[in-house]
Design an enzyme around this catalytic site. Structure first.
Site, short mmCIF file in Angstrom:
data_model
loop_
_atom_site.label_atom_id
_atom_site.label_comp_id
_atom_site.label_asym_id
_atom_site.label_seq_id
_atom_site.Cartn_x
_atom_site.Cartn_y
_atom_site.Cartn_z
N THR A 83 112.95 35.90 60.57
CA THR A 83 111.82 35.62 59.67
C THR A 83 112.30 34.84 58.45
O THR A 83 113.32 35.19 57.85
CB THR A 83 111.14 36.93 59.25
OG1 THR A 83 110.73 37.60 60.44
CG2 THR A 83 109.92 36.68 58.38
N ASN A 104 135.01 19.71 46.47
CA ASN A 104 134.57 20.68 45.47
C ASN A 104 135.60 20.96 44.38
O ASN A 104 135.24 21.46 43.32
CB ASN A 104 134.18 22.01 46.15
CG ASN A 104 135.21 22.49 47.13
OD1 ASN A 104 135.52 21.79 48.10
ND2 ASN A 104 135.75 23.66 46.90
N CYS A 130 135.84 30.17 45.60
CA CYS A 130 135.80 30.75 46.94
C CYS A 130 137.17 31.19 47.41
O CYS A 130 137.29 31.88 48.40
CB CYS A 130 135.22 29.75 47.94
SG CYS A 130 133.62 29.15 47.42
N SER A 186 123.36 23.40 50.21
CA SER A 186 123.25 24.80 49.79
C SER A 186 122.40 24.90 48.52
O SER A 186 122.52 24.06 47.63
CB SER A 186 124.66 25.34 49.52
OG SER A 186 124.58 26.63 48.95
N1 PLP Z 1 131.04 23.57 51.09
C1 PLP Z 1 131.40 23.24 49.84
C2 PLP Z 1 131.96 21.87 49.59
C3 PLP Z 1 131.27 24.15 48.80
O1 PLP Z 1 131.66 23.81 47.56
C4 PLP Z 1 130.75 25.44 49.08
C5 PLP Z 1 130.67 26.47 48.01
O2 PLP Z 1 131.47 26.50 47.11
C6 PLP Z 1 130.36 25.72 50.40
C7 PLP Z 1 130.52 24.77 51.37
C8 PLP Z 1 129.78 27.05 50.76
O3 PLP Z 1 128.45 27.12 50.38
P1 PLP Z 1 127.75 28.58 50.26
O4 PLP Z 1 128.34 29.23 49.06
O5 PLP Z 1 126.29 28.28 50.12
O6 PLP Z 1 128.05 29.30 51.52
#
Ligand code: PLP
Length: 379
Positions: free
Chosen positions: A238, A150, A324, A200
């Site tokens: 649900t 990412n 994140c 996602s």
């Molecule tokens: N995995 C990767 C490679 C991501 O880039 C992300 C989000 O940035 C996630 C997992 C987490 O996904 P979510 O935000 O839907 O929990």
């Protein structure tokens, strides 16, 4: 008017997806578990939405399990695989550049006594196919490897790792976090050879709060949540029909346009590289990666948070690493052999099907202004 370059963090919900959610919430809002016709209609729609996501992913609908996000899918896959293989060993293989949604559960398992082999990338952020092969042991029970990183956009050797597991005769299960790969690089779970795969919604222009876990047909993954028996008894609760409807619409449209969108993003990426080379030659490209939508660069000597704020004030949004991490130094950039000024100046540009050249032009002139107006804080 703003210019958005943080599509790896989240994407805007596309109109068709929002419309599908609205329709599911205001008209077909029955509980899919209710036995009367209104419920049965909701169940039939849910079946269609599962089919849409499965078709976009290239798997059977019975292999798609809806969750609340990519993080939930990752956690379920990891804990479920270990529970399933609990008598076979306590060794895990993963990479040092996974998203926190894999990194943190694996770190916790390591503290609890699992042995973990962390595969380290080379200075370009690449993991080599033979690294996993060398790490797999008879007591390896789980290999978790993302498809697209990412922060760097590098593509990891998931398929080769699946082949290595097979060759080794190990009973390790292979999980792939494909949250950044879905609809950005062509793949199917069976062609990759994975047992479990996470996706996602909010990375593909669906709302936040929905994701899915692919579970290979025949794999008896333990339930994540027990209750009313939804999602074939594996993830009770649900179903979030509004979000799922939107996820399905975004997946359907994204899959139909995937080749065109990938070509568009790849062109934008090379256009950006060309413009940067001309106008801001001091911007270093950290890796060109394989994924079309992610471009990590660095303005050495300029603190990335300062640049991000400077550009943000001018309506240009990009990230100083993975959103994140909430401002903490990136563990991914830390694994690369970067100088401190390069690391401190790291920026992530990420594109989408709706990014246009004018956005890139605004970004390049914003970066030029940042370079000229901000004090270089070389240390
Ligand atoms: N995995 C990767 C490679 C991501 O880039 C992300 C989000 O940035 C996630 C997992 C987490 O996904 P979510 O935000 O839907 O929990």
């Amino acid at each position: 008017m703003f210019h958005y370059f943080d599509n790896a963090a989240t994407t805007p919900v596309r109109t068709e997806a929002a419309q599908a959610a609205l329709e599911a919430m205001t008209q077909g809002w029955g509980n899919p578990s209710s036995v009367y016709s209104f419920g049965a209609q909701a169940a039939a729609r849910l079946k269609g939405w599962r089919g849409d996501v499965a078709a976009a992913l290239g798997c059977g609908p019975e292999e798609v399990f809806f969750t609340s996000c990519g993080t939930e899918s990752d956690n379920w896959a990891i804990h479920g695989a270990l529970e399933l293989n609990r008598r076979r060993g306590r060794h895990i293989v993963t990479t040092a550049i996974e998203h926190a949604a894999v990194l943190e559960p694996v770190r916790t398992l390591e503290r609890q006594g699992y042995e973990v082999t962390w595969l380290q990338p080379d200075h370009q952020g690449n993991i080599h196919p033979d690294q996993a092969a060398e790490a797999i042991r008879p007591d390896t029970v789980l290999v978790s490897m993302m498809l697209v990183n990412n922060e760097l956009g590098t593509i990891l050797p998931v398929k080769e790792t699946a082949q290595a597991i097979k060759r080794s005769g190990s009973s390790a299960l292979l999980h792939c976090d494909a949250v950044q790969g879905f609809l950005k690089v062509p793949f199917t779970p069976s062609a990759l050879g994975v047992d479990l795969l996470s996706i996602s919604g909010h990375k593909i222009h669906a709302p936040k709060g929905v994701g899915a876990l692919y579970i290979r047909r025949g794999l008896k993954l333990p339930a994540l949540m027990r209750g009313g028996g939804q999602e074939n008894g594996l993830r009770s609760g649900t179903e979030a029909t509004g979000q799922i409807a939107a996820f399905a619409a975004a997946a359907r449209l994204g899959a139909a346009a995937m080749d065109k969108d990938i070509a568009h993003m790849a062109q934008l990426k090379s256009y950006t590289l060309g413009r940067l080379a001309q106008e801001v030659p001091e911007a270093a490209v950290l890796t060109e990666g394989g994924a079309p939508h992610i471009l990590p660069i660095s303005l050495p000597g300029y603190k990335s948070e300062v640049v991000v704020r400077f550009l943000g004030d001018r309506g240009i949004f990009l990230s100083s690493g993975s959103a994140c991490h909430k401002g903490k130094p990136s563990h991914v950039f830390a694994t690369l052999k970067l100088t401190k000024p390069q690391r401190d100046g790291a920026l992530r540009i990420s594109f989408s099907y709706d990014t246009v050249r004018e956005d890139v032009d605004a970004l390049v002139s914003g970066l030029k202004q940042a370079r000229d107006q901000l004090f270089a804080s070389l240390s």
